[in-house]
Design a protein around this motif. Structure first.
Motif, PDB file in Angstrom:
ATOM      1  N   ARG A 185     -37.929  18.755  26.630  1.00 47.02           N
ATOM      2  CA  ARG A 185     -37.415  17.380  26.743  1.00 47.02           C
ATOM      3  C   ARG A 185     -38.364  16.390  26.083  1.00 47.02           C
ATOM      4  O   ARG A 185     -37.944  15.445  25.418  1.00 47.02           O
ATOM      5  CB  ARG A 185     -37.204  17.030  28.212  1.00 47.02           C
ATOM      6  CG  ARG A 185     -36.008  17.753  28.839  1.00 47.02           C
ATOM      7  CD  ARG A 185     -35.626  17.106  30.169  1.00 47.02           C
ATOM      8  NE  ARG A 185     -36.677  17.225  31.152  1.00 47.02           N
ATOM      9  CZ  ARG A 185     -36.791  18.245  32.008  1.00 47.02           C
ATOM     10  NH1 ARG A 185     -35.913  19.251  31.960  1.00 47.02           N
ATOM     11  NH2 ARG A 185     -37.768  18.273  32.889  1.00 47.02           N
ATOM     12  N   GLY A 227     -38.014  16.685  22.376  1.00 47.78           N
ATOM     13  CA  GLY A 227     -36.769  16.058  21.925  1.00 47.78           C
ATOM     14  C   GLY A 227     -36.887  14.550  21.851  1.00 47.78           C
ATOM     15  O   GLY A 227     -36.421  13.906  20.899  1.00 47.78           O
ATOM     16  N   ALA A 228     -37.536  13.982  22.880  1.00 46.05           N
ATOM     17  CA  ALA A 228     -37.725  12.529  22.898  1.00 46.05           C
ATOM     18  C   ALA A 228     -38.614  12.090  21.751  1.00 46.05           C
ATOM     19  O   ALA A 228     -38.372  11.051  21.107  1.00 46.05           O
ATOM     20  CB  ALA A 228     -38.328  12.106  24.239  1.00 46.05           C
ATOM     21  N   PHE A 243     -38.963  13.666  18.866  1.00 47.55           N
ATOM     22  CA  PHE A 243     -38.195  13.759  17.633  1.00 47.55           C
ATOM     23  C   PHE A 243     -37.228  12.578  17.486  1.00 47.55           C
ATOM     24  O   PHE A 243     -37.057  12.021  16.404  1.00 47.55           O
ATOM     25  CB  PHE A 243     -37.397  15.066  17.597  1.00 47.55           C
ATOM     26  CG  PHE A 243     -38.235  16.264  17.265  1.00 47.55           C
ATOM     27  CD1 PHE A 243     -39.435  16.133  16.584  1.00 47.55           C
ATOM     28  CD2 PHE A 243     -37.823  17.544  17.630  1.00 47.55           C
ATOM     29  CE1 PHE A 243     -40.205  17.231  16.265  1.00 47.55           C
ATOM     30  CE2 PHE A 243     -38.577  18.644  17.316  1.00 47.55           C
ATOM     31  CZ  PHE A 243     -39.781  18.493  16.636  1.00 47.55           C
ATOM     32  N   LYS A 244     -36.582  12.194  18.584  1.00 44.84           N
ATOM     33  CA  LYS A 244     -35.637  11.079  18.550  1.00 44.84           C
ATOM     34  C   LYS A 244     -36.344   9.789  18.162  1.00 44.84           C
ATOM     35  O   LYS A 244     -35.857   8.991  17.339  1.00 44.84           O
ATOM     36  CB  LYS A 244     -34.981  10.936  19.918  1.00 44.84           C
ATOM     37  CG  LYS A 244     -33.905   9.854  19.952  1.00 44.84           C
ATOM     38  CD  LYS A 244     -33.238   9.816  21.315  1.00 44.84           C
ATOM     39  CE  LYS A 244     -32.158   8.752  21.366  1.00 44.84           C
ATOM     40  NZ  LYS A 244     -31.502   8.704  22.694  1.00 44.84           N
ATOM     41  N   GLU A 245     -37.505   9.590  18.772  1.00 43.78           N
ATOM     42  CA  GLU A 245     -38.284   8.394  18.464  1.00 43.78           C
ATOM     43  C   GLU A 245     -38.721   8.400  17.004  1.00 43.78           C
ATOM     44  O   GLU A 245     -38.699   7.363  16.317  1.00 43.78           O
ATOM     45  CB  GLU A 245     -39.498   8.330  19.387  1.00 43.78           C
ATOM     46  CG  GLU A 245     -40.352   7.087  19.192  1.00 43.78           C
ATOM     47  CD  GLU A 245     -41.543   7.059  20.127  1.00 43.78           C
ATOM     48  OE1 GLU A 245     -42.371   6.144  20.016  1.00 43.78           O
ATOM     49  OE2 GLU A 245     -41.653   7.981  20.982  1.00 43.78           O
ATOM     50  N   GLN A 246     -39.102   9.582  16.526  1.00 47.32           N
ATOM     51  CA  GLN A 246     -39.548   9.694  15.148  1.00 47.32           C
ATOM     52  C   GLN A 246     -38.406   9.388  14.177  1.00 47.32           C
ATOM     53  O   GLN A 246     -38.593   8.692  13.159  1.00 47.32           O
ATOM     54  CB  GLN A 246     -40.084  11.111  14.892  1.00 47.32           C
ATOM     55  CG  GLN A 246     -40.651  11.323  13.502  1.00 47.32           C
ATOM     56  CD  GLN A 246     -41.914  10.495  13.263  1.00 47.32           C
ATOM     57  OE1 GLN A 246     -42.624  10.150  14.208  1.00 47.32           O
ATOM     58  NE2 GLN A 246     -42.170  10.147  12.025  1.00 47.32           N
ATOM     59  N   ARG A 247     -37.208   9.929  14.507  1.00 47.27           N
ATOM     60  CA  ARG A 247     -36.039   9.646  13.639  1.00 47.27           C
ATOM     61  C   ARG A 247     -35.692   8.157  13.620  1.00 47.27           C
ATOM     62  O   ARG A 247     -35.321   7.592  12.580  1.00 47.27           O
ATOM     63  CB  ARG A 247     -34.838  10.463  14.137  1.00 47.27           C
ATOM     64  CG  ARG A 247     -34.919  11.942  13.816  1.00 47.27           C
ATOM     65  CD  ARG A 247     -33.555  12.608  14.001  1.00 47.27           C
ATOM     66  NE  ARG A 247     -33.111  12.531  15.392  1.00 47.27           N
ATOM     67  CZ  ARG A 247     -33.379  13.445  16.324  1.00 47.27           C
ATOM     68  NH1 ARG A 247     -34.123  14.515  15.997  1.00 47.27           N
ATOM     69  NH2 ARG A 247     -32.926  13.311  17.558  1.00 47.27           N
ATOM     70  N   GLU A 248     -35.811   7.490  14.785  1.00 48.03           N
ATOM     71  CA  GLU A 248     -35.543   6.063  14.856  1.00 48.03           C
ATOM     72  C   GLU A 248     -36.521   5.269  14.000  1.00 48.03           C
ATOM     73  O   GLU A 248     -36.142   4.324  13.284  1.00 48.03           O
ATOM     74  CB  GLU A 248     -35.610   5.599  16.310  1.00 48.03           C
ATOM     75  CG  GLU A 248     -35.296   4.125  16.525  1.00 48.03           C
ATOM     76  CD  GLU A 248     -33.858   3.773  16.200  1.00 48.03           C
ATOM     77  OE1 GLU A 248     -33.562   2.577  16.019  1.00 48.03           O
ATOM     78  OE2 GLU A 248     -33.012   4.700  16.104  1.00 48.03           O
ATOM     79  N   LYS A 249     -37.783   5.702  14.072  1.00 51.51           N
ATOM     80  CA  LYS A 249     -38.795   5.034  13.251  1.00 51.51           C
ATOM     81  C   LYS A 249     -38.492   5.203  11.768  1.00 51.51           C
ATOM     82  O   LYS A 249     -38.631   4.271  10.971  1.00 51.51           O
ATOM     83  CB  LYS A 249     -40.175   5.598  13.578  1.00 51.51           C
ATOM     84  CG  LYS A 249     -40.718   5.156  14.930  1.00 51.51           C
ATOM     85  CD  LYS A 249     -42.119   5.742  15.153  1.00 51.51           C
ATOM     86  CE  LYS A 249     -42.688   5.263  16.482  1.00 51.51           C
ATOM     87  NZ  LYS A 249     -44.033   5.815  16.735  1.00 51.51           N
ATOM     88  N   ARG A 299     -35.538   5.689  10.433  1.00 51.88           N
ATOM     89  CA  ARG A 299     -34.363   4.876  10.092  1.00 51.88           C
ATOM     90  C   ARG A 299     -34.754   3.417   9.861  1.00 51.88           C
ATOM     91  O   ARG A 299     -34.333   2.800   8.879  1.00 51.88           O
ATOM     92  CB  ARG A 299     -33.334   4.981  11.223  1.00 51.88           C
ATOM     93  CG  ARG A 299     -32.025   4.230  10.916  1.00 51.88           C
ATOM     94  CD  ARG A 299     -31.107   4.273  12.101  1.00 51.88           C
ATOM     95  NE  ARG A 299     -31.661   3.508  13.216  1.00 51.88           N
ATOM     96  CZ  ARG A 299     -31.594   2.167  13.296  1.00 51.88           C
ATOM     97  NH1 ARG A 299     -31.041   1.455  12.327  1.00 51.88           N
ATOM     98  NH2 ARG A 299     -32.098   1.548  14.337  1.00 51.88           N
TER      99      ARG A 299
END
Length: 437
Positions: free
Chosen positions: A370, A373-374, A376-382, A384
């Motif tokens: 978990r 995953g969080a 990775f999500k934060e990294q993808r948002e950054k 973007r």
């Protein structure tokens, strides 16, 4: 007085018995051959002298005892009173090779040798063997090490398959660790069973409760009977043997018992005369099982008890300890056999621990998943947001370049066209283009 009578009775000699004293031959075959030369098989006459000795030697050999010496194993924890018992019963001084104080985990053999002219024998040996405790405070691992050391002694000094003539299991009368499958006495019994030195058909085990007068005088007799019955029942259950039980006081002078200065005997509150009652119990045991050589040797030593003798250290085997490293293969096997319940519990506990560790690991992996995953999500948002910023910056850069181009075009047009009307038109066009952008 009794010892004097025993000694005077042994002074009867046969003709020629003092001519030459010889030790007992080193092998049973040699004993048999010498015996056959001295005593024809068909002879029914009373056998005396050396011939009788050789007959005793063969009899003990048939019982899987040593044919050359009497071996008495002393089993009991440090401080139980083994040395004082030996001194009191046999009047032997135990002489060690070294003065090292830590001997609690060593097998030490003390040997006293006597000549018996009437039997034509020299150096008849009686070996008293002090053993390390068989319910060690360090736990089952050390018990296994101690048992292995005793096994090494038996194999080396008595011979494979041979058993001691007598085992004296010494227990302090104040020791209340006797009841239950994991009691002190139960563990000792299991160790004796493991050593395979008990003789079910021809008894060689005796329980001796030491420091008998530590029991409260008011109910001493009742307590003695209770402890006797507990010990007998426990050894019957675990080892399958019937055992005689004797109580002895190691320090009679401390309790103002009347001591006979000549014989060294004293009378217990039960009316028994010690140490004669222990000697008598040993005589009955060795006679009953047919251990003729053991019977003869103990009787001879006891008879000479008023003559101070020295039993010298003749063998010493140290048990290993945890400082020597892990158990060796043989010790590990003994450890498993000595404590199957404990090993099963240990295995179950280990299995349970592994299950818990696996569960914790799975939970940790789930939590980590978990978290990852969080991340990775934060990294993808950054990423973007970074792309959008770059796109905006690029758009601004293009707009800036376009405005610069149009400004340049306006300047050139203004220079070429002097007509104010045209200039106004061009400015209006430029403003319109800028607003469209």
């Amino acid at each position: 007085m009794l010892r004097s009578l025993l000694r005077s009775g042994d002074r009867t000699k046969t003709k020629g018995s003092e001519e030459k004293l010889l030790p007992i031959p080193s092998t049973v075959e040699q004993v048999r051959k010498e015996s056959e030369c001295m005593v024809p098989p068909e002879s029914s006459a009373d056998i005396q002298g050396r011939a009788a000795l050789l007959t005793h030697s063969l009899a003990s050999s048939r019982l899987n005892r040593s044919h050359q010496k009497c071996v008495i194993i002393l089993v009991g924890d440090s401080g139980v009173g083994k040395s004082s018992l030996v001194n009191h019963v046999f009047n032997l001084k135990l002489s060690k090779v070294s003065d090292r104080t830590s001997e609690t985990r060593s097998v030490i053999e003390f040997t006293s040798k006597v000549d018996i002219p009437r039997l034509g024998v020299s150096d008849l040996a009686v070996s008293l063997v002090d053993t390390p405790g068989l319910s060690d405070t360090e736990g089952p691992d050390q018990d296994a090490r101690n048992v292995f050391a005793i096994q090494k002694y038996l194999n080396r000094e008595i011979g494979l398959g041979k058993i001691p003539n007598l085992i004296l299991l010494l227990v302090k009368v104040s020791d209340n660790r006797m009841l239950g499958d994991h009691s002190h006495l139960s563990k000792v019994a299991e160790c004796l069973k493991m050593l395979k030195i008990l003789d079910r058909k021809h008894a060689n085990l005796m329980v001796v409760f030491t420091h008998a007068l530590q029991l409260p005088p008011k109910n001493a007799k009742r307590k003695m009977q209770e402890k006797k019955e507990i010990a007998q029942e426990l050894l019957r259950k675990i080892c399958g043997v019937e055992v005689p039980v004797v109580f002895i006081e190691n320090e009679p002078e401390e309790y103002d018992l009347e001591i006979d200065e000549k014989s060294g005997t004293s009378r217990l509150p039960t009316g028994e005369i010690q140490p004669h009652h222990l000697f008598q119990a040993i005589m009955e045991m060795t006679t009953g099982c047919g251990d003729d050589l053991g019977h003869l040797a103990v009787k001879e030593i006891y008879a000479r008890g008023d003559q101070r003798q020295t039993a010298r250290e003749s063998c010493k085997i140290d048990a290993t300890t945890k400082e020597n490293g892990p158990l060796n293969k043989e010790e590990e096997e003994i450890r498993i056999l000595l404590d199957p319940i404990g090993n099963k519990a240990e295995i179950e506990a280990t299995g349970s621990l592994l299950q818990k560790q696996q569960s914790l690991l799975e939970q940790q992996n789930s939590t980590d998943g978990r978290k990852i995953g969080a991340v990775f999500k934060e990294q993808r948002e950054k990423e973007r947001l970074l792309r959008e910023e770059r796109q905006e910056a690029l758009a601004r850069e293009k707009l800036k370049e376009r405005l610069q181009t149009m400004g340049q075009m306006r300047s050139e047009a203004a220079e070429q066209v002097a007509d104010p009307g045209i200039t106004k038109i061009l400015l209006d066009v430029t403003k319109t283009a800028g607003s469209d952008i």
